[in-house]
Structures are given as C-alpha cells and as structure tokens.
Motif scaffolding. Structure first.
Motif, PDB file in Angstrom:
ATOM      1  N   ASP A 144     -11.966  58.325 110.324  1.00 27.69           N
ATOM      2  CA  ASP A 144     -12.456  57.523 109.189  1.00 27.69           C
ATOM      3  C   ASP A 144     -13.749  58.110 108.626  1.00 27.69           C
ATOM      4  O   ASP A 144     -14.765  57.429 108.511  1.00 27.69           O
ATOM      5  CB  ASP A 144     -12.670  56.068 109.625  1.00 27.69           C
ATOM      6  N   LEU A 161     -19.090  55.195  96.858  1.00 29.80           N
ATOM      7  CA  LEU A 161     -19.208  54.267  97.982  1.00 29.80           C
ATOM      8  C   LEU A 161     -19.006  52.822  97.530  1.00 29.80           C
ATOM      9  O   LEU A 161     -18.395  52.019  98.240  1.00 29.80           O
ATOM     10  CB  LEU A 161     -20.571  54.424  98.661  1.00 29.80           C
ATOM     11  N   ARG A 162     -19.540  52.484  96.348  1.00 35.06           N
ATOM     12  CA  ARG A 162     -19.338  51.123  95.832  1.00 35.06           C
ATOM     13  C   ARG A 162     -17.864  50.876  95.527  1.00 35.06           C
ATOM     14  O   ARG A 162     -17.348  49.773  95.745  1.00 35.06           O
ATOM     15  CB  ARG A 162     -20.190  50.905  94.584  1.00 35.06           C
ATOM     16  N   LYS A 164     -15.395  52.152  97.148  1.00 32.22           N
ATOM     17  CA  LYS A 164     -14.709  51.937  98.435  1.00 32.22           C
ATOM     18  C   LYS A 164     -14.950  50.532  98.970  1.00 32.22           C
ATOM     19  O   LYS A 164     -14.181  50.032  99.794  1.00 32.22           O
ATOM     20  CB  LYS A 164     -15.177  52.965  99.469  1.00 32.22           C
ATOM     21  N   GLU A 165     -16.059  49.904  98.559  1.00 29.49           N
ATOM     22  CA  GLU A 165     -16.424  48.529  98.940  1.00 29.49           C
ATOM     23  C   GLU A 165     -16.891  48.401 100.389  1.00 29.49           C
ATOM     24  O   GLU A 165     -17.658  47.501 100.713  1.00 29.49           O
ATOM     25  CB  GLU A 165     -15.255  47.568  98.698  1.00 29.49           C
ATOM     26  N   SER A 166     -16.435  49.233 101.288  1.00 28.22           N
ATOM     27  CA  SER A 166     -16.896  49.189 102.684  1.00 28.22           C
ATOM     28  C   SER A 166     -16.887  50.608 103.237  1.00 28.22           C
ATOM     29  O   SER A 166     -16.133  51.464 102.763  1.00 28.22           O
ATOM     30  CB  SER A 166     -16.001  48.291 103.537  1.00 28.22           C
ATOM     31  N   ILE A 167     -17.736  50.825 104.228  1.00 30.51           N
ATOM     32  CA  ILE A 167     -17.777  52.134 104.873  1.00 30.51           C
ATOM     33  C   ILE A 167     -17.555  51.939 106.365  1.00 30.51           C
ATOM     34  O   ILE A 167     -17.833  50.866 106.908  1.00 30.51           O
ATOM     35  CB  ILE A 167     -19.120  52.862 104.618  1.00 30.51           C
ATOM     36  N   PRO A 168     -17.048  52.960 107.063  1.00 28.17           N
ATOM     37  CA  PRO A 168     -16.764  52.831 108.498  1.00 28.17           C
ATOM     38  C   PRO A 168     -18.035  52.532 109.301  1.00 28.17           C
ATOM     39  O   PRO A 168     -19.147  52.878 108.898  1.00 28.17           O
ATOM     40  CB  PRO A 168     -16.198  54.209 108.864  1.00 28.17           C
ATOM     41  N   ASP A 169     -17.850  51.893 110.442  1.00 31.49           N
ATOM     42  CA  ASP A 169     -18.978  51.611 111.329  1.00 31.49           C
ATOM     43  C   ASP A 169     -19.660  52.913 111.760  1.00 31.49           C
ATOM     44  O   ASP A 169     -19.026  53.969 111.858  1.00 31.49           O
ATOM     45  CB  ASP A 169     -18.496  50.857 112.574  1.00 31.49           C
ATOM     46  N   THR A 171     -21.723  54.821 110.285  1.00 31.30           N
ATOM     47  CA  THR A 171     -21.794  55.891 109.288  1.00 31.30           C
ATOM     48  C   THR A 171     -23.232  56.013 108.782  1.00 31.30           C
ATOM     49  O   THR A 171     -23.673  55.250 107.934  1.00 31.30           O
ATOM     50  CB  THR A 171     -20.863  55.608 108.098  1.00 31.30           C
TER      51      THR A 171
END
Length: 450
Positions: A144, A161-162, A164-169, A171
C-alpha cells in the motif's frame, strides 16, 4: 478505552471468574477494552476449554487480526473451531501482507474459496507475496505504497492525496519513482506540508535512501532498521523497481519472534510451542531432546565407569568430581551464550572468529587458574591431601579451557553445517564439559594416586 495499567494476570483472573460463573457480559466487557494483540495474548494464556470459550466471544470484526497475532499452534486450534464462512470472513478482512502470513495455515477448501472471491488485482498481489521466501523482505513488505514523480509540484501531490481521501497507516514518507516505476528517493510528508506548494518534489526529496532488496533475510532487515534508525524503508527488486515498503511495526514483530525463538531453542523447544497444548503432543516434542540428553548422560557415565577402581579406593574423588564438571559447564555456557548472540546479530564471521577464540582461551586460563587455586585450598582443608588438591586444580583448569574453546567452536561448526546453535549447542557443550571434566580428574587421579 483500555486500561493500560491492568496486568495480564489480572485480566486472566477476571476472564477465568467470568467464564466459570457464566457471566458472558463481563467477558464481553473485558474484550471490548482490548486490542487484537492483547486478546491474542489472553487466548495463548488459557487452557484449551477456556480458550475456545473465550474465542467464541471475540467480536467477528477482529477475528482476522487476532488470528494474525497468535502463535501457529494456537491459531490451528482456533481455526479448527471456526466454520467455513467464519474463516473466509476473518481472512478477507486482512490486507495482503497479513493474509499471506496465515494463508498456508487455512484449510485447503477455505483457501480456494478465498482466491475465487478475490478480484484479479488482490489475487495477483497475494500470489506475488506468497512467491517470496517466508523469512524474506518480500513477505514483510506492504504494497500500500503511495508513489509520486519527482517532476511534479508539491501542490499536485497534495491534490493527489486529497483525491485519495485516505492514506495508509504509518505513511510518513512518499516514495518517488520515475516513469518506469524505478525507485529514486523519498519525500517526507513533513516537508510536503511545510514548504511552498509551487516547489517541485525533486527539490525536497531525499536521494540517498536505504532501500531493501526483496530477497533480503528478515533478520538482516531488522538489523538494518536498528543500525540506521529507520521508521520505514522501500523494497525494490534486483533492477531497482519499487515493490513496496516495510515499516517499523513489522520489524518489531521480527525482533520479538527472533528473541522468542532463541529462548525456546535453548531448551530444545519450538518457538511456536503452545504452553497449554494437550499432554500427549507436548510430551512427545520434549521427549526427543530428553532422549538425546540421556544418551549424552550415559556417555559421561561410561567415562566415570572406567575409573570405578579409583572411586572405590579414594572416596574424596566421588565427592569432588561434580565440582570439575559443574565449573566447566557454567564457564562454557557463558561463552556459548555470547557466541550465539554474536552469530544472531551478525557480529561473528570468519574474519574475527580466530581472535574471539584466542580471547576466550585467555579468559578460560585466567579464570581456570583463579578458581583452581580456590578449589585446591578448600580441598586441602577438607581432605588433608596435597595430591588431591593439585589434581583437582589441574583438572579444573583443563576443563575450563576446554569449555571456553567448545563454547566458541560448537556454534560456529553447527552454523556451518546448517544447524541452529541455539537448538543443540547446550546439549553438545554439556557433553564436552562432562566428559573432559570426568576424564581429566579421574584420569589424573588414577595415574598419580594408584
């Protein structure tokens, strides 16, 4: 909110009482306050019947994470208690890396159903992960990973990034790649949000970054994280293509598993040994090394038997004999422990093993002479015999020297032939110190006193 000050012993006591009194609401209340890893530790700390009772109360949404944290043997017993649909539901809630860790433990039909239920991309990722060696970086890495190009602006990255709304833990680094996916460096998230948006990624990225080959051993990866103080690192193939990332959470698990393995192997046990496994399989596993130890004990007894006449005529020999073997055993185990630790950390190699051997010989001679004098004086005061005092002093020095040499050579030789030194080193060392100790003490006594 979990009570972080509550000990495992206290939680176990609460669970035992609640299960024994059939207060299932209290059991649910305890579980609701715990993380999956804490629930796993509780399950491993319960006898089989109570373990299954507790497992039935674990919320279904965390089943997968709990299965991930328990040892293999415990996981097998829990899977046996689950029906087909429950296993599929628990496994499909995991990400690819976690699922690969337990996939081979799943019943064949469940594994096949899971593969059929996955989309093409998920199935491809799982099969790729399973293609790597079990103790390699490929099995540790997460796929991920967020990648960006070096020729775009920070504003473009932020918009991405916005979107995608979320990013992996975990990161805190974005991976920078070229058009072909080849790894070029990293962009810390802290720089992304603290610099003007019109700046280019190339102006802020780190070019000199430690990357990890996908086939690197997990133990070597852990060493790299420790020595370079890393929180995460990219994983690449032989051509430099970015495949994923490894984060510190995964490395903590590797270090914990390695320490557990070393501790259990010192006793001749499997690191996945279930403390509360049934009597028969547990006894069977331990019987193997007890049998090996018995053979070595008979070897030492055979050495003693060859000097039966000396023991019959001089009672003092039987009294003092265990001292020689015991001192050699302790001295050897100290050296053996340090050598195994050094091998595990990669500190011992062909370039420094000879120097280390000379050092241990020096230590053995110094300690041997020191304690030989002490034992000689005590033996003289006890038995009023100068001859016996001199003989036990000589035997003690010889045995401690042999122990020091054996403590270094045994793990080196075992590693060279592909045997884990932590698993069998102590058995061999005990045999050496017993045989050399009895042979030198009783042999010298027979030669000079009879």
């Amino acid at each position: 909110m979990a009570d972080t000050t509550e000990t495992l012993e206290h939680r176990l006591s609460r669970i035992h009482r609640a299960l024994g009194e059939n207060r299932l609401d209290d059991v649910d209340a305890v579980l609701a306050d715990l993380e999956p890893a804490e629930i796993a530790l509780l399950l491993e700390s319960l006898p089989p019947v109570a373990r299954i009772q507790l497992w039935k109360r674990v919320p279904g949404e965390v089943d997968g994470e709990v299965l991930l944290h328990v040892h293999d043997e415990v996981r097998s017993t829990l899977l046996d208690d689950m029906d087909h649909e429950e296993i599929v539901a628990a496994a499909t809630s995991m990400d690819t890396t976690d699922l690969a860790e337990i996939f081979e433990d799943l019943p064949q039909q469940v594994a096949e159903d899971m593969l059929r239920s996955m989309d093409a991309l998920q199935r491809e990722r799982l099969e790729e992960t399973l293609s790597f060696e079990e103790d390699s970086a490929g099995r540790l890495m997460r796929t991920d990973t967020i990648t960006v190009r070096s020729d775009v602006s920070l504003e473009t990255v932020c918009r991405f990034l916005r979107w995608k709304e979320s990013i992996p833990d975990n990161t805190h680094l974005l991976m920078v790649v070229d058009r072909d996916g080849l790894f070029q460096g990293t962009l810390p998230v802290a720089r992304l949000i603290s610099h003007p948006p019109e700046m280019a990624v190339a102006d802020l990225m780190d070019h000199e970054v430690d990357s990890i080959r996908v086939d690197m051993k997990s133990r070597d990866v852990a060493t790299l994280f420790q020595t370079h103080d890393l929180a995460s690192a990219p994983v690449v193939d032989e051509s430099g293509l970015l495949l994923g990332r490894i984060v510190i959470d995964d490395i903590v698990d590797v270090i914990r598993e390695d320490s557990e393995q070393a501790l259990m192997n010192m006793a001749g046990l499997d690191e996945e040994e279930d403390l509360f496994a049934p009597v028969l399989p547990s006894a069977k596993r331990r019987a193997v090394w007890l049998g090996i130890n018995l053979l070595t004990a008979f070897l030492a007894a055979g050495v003693i038997g060859r000097f039966e006449n000396a023991l019959d005529q001089i009672v003092a020999l039987a009294v003092l004999m265990p001292i020689v073997a015991s001192m050699g055993g302790i001295a050897g185990s100290q050296t053996l422990t340090l050598a195994i630790r050094g091998l595990a950390l990669g500190q011992i190699s062909n370039t420094n093993s000879a120097w280390l051997l000379r050092k241990e010989i020096g230590i053995a001679i110094l300690n041997g002479v020191l304690w030989a004098l002490v034992v000689a004086v005590l033996a003289l005061l006890w038995f009023k015999s100068i001859a016996i005092s001199v003989i036990i002093a000589a035997a003690l020095t010889i045995n401690m020297l042999a122990a020091g040499v054996a403590g270094i050579l045994i793990p080196l030789l075992l590693k060279r032939v592909g045997i884990d030194p932590a698993l069998s080193g102590s058995v061999i060392l005990t045999t050496v110190t017993d045989v050399v100790g009895f042979m030198s003490f009783l042999g010298l006594a027979t030669y000079f006193l009879l």
